[in-house]
Design a protein around this motif. Sequence first.
Motif, PDB file in Angstrom:
ATOM      1  N   SER A 129      15.687   2.367   6.674  1.00 32.06           N
ATOM      2  CA  SER A 129      14.801   1.108   6.947  1.00 32.06           C
ATOM      3  C   SER A 129      14.577   0.305   5.864  1.00 32.06           C
ATOM      4  O   SER A 129      13.974  -0.798   6.030  1.00 32.06           O
ATOM      5  CB  SER A 129      13.792   1.743   7.759  1.00 32.06           C
ATOM      6  OG  SER A 129      12.823   2.283   6.955  1.00 32.06           O
ATOM      7  N   LEU A 130      14.450   1.209   4.664  1.00 29.61           N
ATOM      8  CA  LEU A 130      14.078   0.329   3.471  1.00 29.61           C
ATOM      9  C   LEU A 130      12.323  -0.042   3.411  1.00 29.61           C
ATOM     10  O   LEU A 130      11.917  -1.031   2.915  1.00 29.61           O
ATOM     11  CB  LEU A 130      14.807  -0.848   2.830  1.00 29.61           C
ATOM     12  CG  LEU A 130      16.350  -0.494   2.751  1.00 29.61           C
ATOM     13  CD1 LEU A 130      17.138  -1.881   2.407  1.00 29.61           C
ATOM     14  CD2 LEU A 130      16.558   0.593   1.703  1.00 29.61           C
ATOM     15  N   GLU A 131      11.610   0.516   4.414  1.00 30.34           N
ATOM     16  CA  GLU A 131      10.419   0.164   4.591  1.00 30.34           C
ATOM     17  C   GLU A 131       9.323   0.711   3.313  1.00 30.34           C
ATOM     18  O   GLU A 131       8.454   0.012   3.121  1.00 30.34           O
ATOM     19  CB  GLU A 131       9.961   0.548   5.731  1.00 30.34           C
ATOM     20  CG  GLU A 131      10.398   0.028   7.084  1.00 30.34           C
ATOM     21  CD  GLU A 131       9.720   0.235   8.322  1.00 30.34           C
ATOM     22  OE1 GLU A 131       8.609   0.472   8.287  1.00 30.34           O
ATOM     23  OE2 GLU A 131      10.379   0.396   9.422  1.00 30.34           O
ATOM     24  N   LEU A 132       9.921   1.916   2.897  1.00 33.10           N
ATOM     25  CA  LEU A 132       8.926   2.431   1.661  1.00 33.10           C
ATOM     26  C   LEU A 132       9.937   2.366   0.434  1.00 33.10           C
ATOM     27  O   LEU A 132      11.058   2.578   0.385  1.00 33.10           O
ATOM     28  CB  LEU A 132       8.705   3.820   2.122  1.00 33.10           C
ATOM     29  CG  LEU A 132       7.875   4.229   3.203  1.00 33.10           C
ATOM     30  CD1 LEU A 132       7.555   5.668   3.303  1.00 33.10           C
ATOM     31  CD2 LEU A 132       6.603   3.296   3.232  1.00 33.10           C
ATOM     32  N   GLU A 133       9.117   1.945  -0.657  1.00 30.38           N
ATOM     33  CA  GLU A 133       9.670   1.785  -1.908  1.00 30.38           C
ATOM     34  C   GLU A 133       9.043   2.896  -2.836  1.00 30.38           C
ATOM     35  O   GLU A 133       7.867   3.455  -2.579  1.00 30.38           O
ATOM     36  CB  GLU A 133       9.531   0.378  -2.587  1.00 30.38           C
ATOM     37  CG  GLU A 133      10.255  -0.593  -1.629  1.00 30.38           C
ATOM     38  CD  GLU A 133      10.013  -1.923  -2.193  1.00 30.38           C
ATOM     39  OE1 GLU A 133      11.150  -2.855  -2.328  1.00 30.38           O
ATOM     40  OE2 GLU A 133       8.870  -2.446  -2.592  1.00 30.38           O
ATOM     41  N   GLU A 134       9.712   3.075  -4.041  1.00 27.75           N
ATOM     42  CA  GLU A 134       8.827   4.051  -4.910  1.00 27.75           C
ATOM     43  C   GLU A 134       8.360   5.441  -4.332  1.00 27.75           C
ATOM     44  O   GLU A 134       7.045   5.629  -4.367  1.00 27.75           O
ATOM     45  CB  GLU A 134       7.513   3.348  -5.605  1.00 27.75           C
ATOM     46  CG  GLU A 134       8.049   2.063  -6.449  1.00 27.75           C
ATOM     47  CD  GLU A 134       6.657   1.448  -6.820  1.00 27.75           C
ATOM     48  OE1 GLU A 134       5.667   1.947  -7.415  1.00 27.75           O
ATOM     49  OE2 GLU A 134       6.960   0.120  -6.983  1.00 27.75           O
ATOM     50  N   LEU A 140      -3.773   6.184  -6.267  1.00 33.71           N
ATOM     51  CA  LEU A 140      -2.912   5.151  -5.778  1.00 33.71           C
ATOM     52  C   LEU A 140      -3.651   3.825  -5.060  1.00 33.71           C
ATOM     53  O   LEU A 140      -4.853   3.971  -4.681  1.00 33.71           O
ATOM     54  CB  LEU A 140      -1.797   5.727  -4.848  1.00 33.71           C
ATOM     55  CG  LEU A 140      -0.894   6.648  -5.706  1.00 33.71           C
ATOM     56  CD1 LEU A 140       0.160   7.074  -4.554  1.00 33.71           C
ATOM     57  CD2 LEU A 140       0.029   5.891  -6.785  1.00 33.71           C
ATOM     58  N   ASP A 141      -2.961   2.827  -4.802  1.00 29.96           N
ATOM     59  CA  ASP A 141      -3.567   1.811  -3.986  1.00 29.96           C
ATOM     60  C   ASP A 141      -3.351   2.180  -2.677  1.00 29.96           C
ATOM     61  O   ASP A 141      -2.236   2.094  -2.023  1.00 29.96           O
ATOM     62  CB  ASP A 141      -2.880   0.365  -4.412  1.00 29.96           C
ATOM     63  CG  ASP A 141      -3.374  -0.717  -3.622  1.00 29.96           C
ATOM     64  OD1 ASP A 141      -4.202  -0.535  -2.774  1.00 29.96           O
ATOM     65  OD2 ASP A 141      -2.749  -1.872  -3.623  1.00 29.96           O
ATOM     66  N   ILE A 142      -4.165   2.735  -1.935  1.00 21.46           N
ATOM     67  CA  ILE A 142      -3.919   3.318  -0.633  1.00 21.46           C
ATOM     68  C   ILE A 142      -5.004   2.790   0.230  1.00 21.46           C
ATOM     69  O   ILE A 142      -6.307   2.568   0.005  1.00 21.46           O
ATOM     70  CB  ILE A 142      -3.943   5.027  -0.533  1.00 21.46           C
ATOM     71  CG1 ILE A 142      -5.165   5.487  -1.198  1.00 21.46           C
ATOM     72  CG2 ILE A 142      -2.810   5.581  -1.279  1.00 21.46           C
ATOM     73  CD1 ILE A 142      -5.402   6.860  -1.177  1.00 21.46           C
ATOM     74  N   PRO A 143      -4.593   2.787   1.762  1.00 26.35           N
ATOM     75  CA  PRO A 143      -5.617   2.298   2.690  1.00 26.35           C
ATOM     76  C   PRO A 143      -6.723   3.286   2.874  1.00 26.35           C
ATOM     77  O   PRO A 143      -6.580   4.526   2.297  1.00 26.35           O
ATOM     78  CB  PRO A 143      -4.842   2.377   3.938  1.00 26.35           C
ATOM     79  CG  PRO A 143      -3.378   2.202   3.583  1.00 26.35           C
ATOM     80  CD  PRO A 143      -3.445   2.944   2.323  1.00 26.35           C
ATOM     81  N   THR A 144      -7.892   2.885   2.960  1.00 29.02           N
ATOM     82  CA  THR A 144      -8.965   3.775   3.168  1.00 29.02           C
ATOM     83  C   THR A 144      -8.934   5.149   4.015  1.00 29.02           C
ATOM     84  O   THR A 144      -9.174   6.067   3.710  1.00 29.02           O
ATOM     85  CB  THR A 144     -10.167   2.909   3.750  1.00 29.02           C
ATOM     86  OG1 THR A 144     -10.533   1.725   2.770  1.00 29.02           O
ATOM     87  CG2 THR A 144     -11.609   3.659   3.459  1.00 29.02           C
ATOM     88  N   LYS A 200       0.827  -1.003   0.027  1.00 27.11           N
ATOM     89  CA  LYS A 200      -0.026  -0.065   0.039  1.00 27.11           C
ATOM     90  C   LYS A 200       0.990   1.303   0.002  1.00 27.11           C
ATOM     91  O   LYS A 200       2.018   1.462   0.487  1.00 27.11           O
ATOM     92  CB  LYS A 200      -1.022   0.090   1.320  1.00 27.11           C
ATOM     93  CG  LYS A 200      -1.966  -1.163   1.115  1.00 27.11           C
ATOM     94  CD  LYS A 200      -3.096  -0.972   0.206  1.00 27.11           C
ATOM     95  CE  LYS A 200      -4.203  -2.019   0.696  1.00 27.11           C
ATOM     96  NZ  LYS A 200      -5.427  -1.962  -0.429  1.00 27.11           N
ATOM     97  N   PHE A 201       0.203   2.347  -0.601  1.00 24.82           N
ATOM     98  CA  PHE A 201       0.948   3.723  -0.477  1.00 24.82           C
ATOM     99  C   PHE A 201       0.561   4.521   0.597  1.00 24.82           C
ATOM    100  O   PHE A 201      -0.691   4.356   0.777  1.00 24.82           O
ATOM    101  CB  PHE A 201       0.645   4.441  -1.890  1.00 24.82           C
ATOM    102  CG  PHE A 201       1.612   3.946  -3.221  1.00 24.82           C
ATOM    103  CD1 PHE A 201       2.731   4.654  -3.148  1.00 24.82           C
ATOM    104  CD2 PHE A 201       1.414   3.123  -4.057  1.00 24.82           C
ATOM    105  CE1 PHE A 201       3.635   4.398  -4.298  1.00 24.82           C
ATOM    106  CE2 PHE A 201       2.127   2.546  -5.032  1.00 24.82           C
ATOM    107  CZ  PHE A 201       3.239   3.372  -5.105  1.00 24.82           C
ATOM    108  N   VAL A 202       1.514   4.887   1.510  1.00 26.11           N
ATOM    109  CA  VAL A 202       1.273   5.607   2.585  1.00 26.11           C
ATOM    110  C   VAL A 202       2.150   6.729   2.730  1.00 26.11           C
ATOM    111  O   VAL A 202       3.140   7.023   2.127  1.00 26.11           O
ATOM    112  CB  VAL A 202       1.658   4.720   3.685  1.00 26.11           C
ATOM    113  CG1 VAL A 202       0.642   3.495   3.865  1.00 26.11           C
ATOM    114  CG2 VAL A 202       3.019   4.265   3.988  1.00 26.11           C
TER     115      VAL A 202
END
Length: 247
Positions: free
Chosen positions: A186-191, A203-207, A57-59
């Motif tokens: 941390s490499l937790e987020l990509e792109e 984007l594919d994001i949480p509600t 998911k994008f955050v």
Amino acid sequence: MMPLSDLDKSASDEAAKTNVRLRPRDAASLLLIDRSGKDVRILMGRRHMRHVFMPGKFVFPGGRTERADGRIAAIGELTPADERNLLKGMGTRPSIQRCRALALSAIRETYEEAGLFLGKRAPAATINYPDWAAFVERGILPDLSALRYFARATTPPGRTRRFDTRFFMAFRDAVADSLPEGTGPSLELEELCWLPFNEALKLDIPTITRAIIQEAQVVLEANPTLQPGHTVVQYAMKYGRFVREVF
């Protein structure tokens, strides 16, 4: 604005459940706003697929608040208005140090996940916390006065992970330095990407992330320079349904 029924459905569909009643952990997230071009843009990143919680998911950059965060020196403190708004929702454990910890954790997580240092150049303070060592090495002190608290969301009861997340906004101008890798250690987020609001919403994001983006749009339309004193919106589950409150 997103219908609250969509959040109700999301609460039922998106997260694993448990019978154990967990107390939500303090967390913080930062919406970085780039106003340098024609379109106002926000920073988003895709969560690594290895994550159990919301993989792919994008955050926004963000994560759990650590107790040590509140002890970190800053070159600027929270505005009185932001401090008051944070204290309002702290229940039985309100404290200035906890307010500072929330804001500082948003800055720390933005470094760890996006490689961006929010603060100002200043003589480095001695910090005995490894999570903040990179700020000391670069002679940067975090600047809490650049942050504006504008939203809060609490994970519904009965979930295997629960967070009481405070959302802050800041302008990209507050970034004093960045890692050359273009991402955080941390490499937790990509792109990682800077996107206009309308593109971020595709984007594919949480509600709940969608709802927070829309709340940020409302704040910026009414208060484009992010002067202190705007209202704060809060999302939480009450009586089996999501409730949106403004204070």
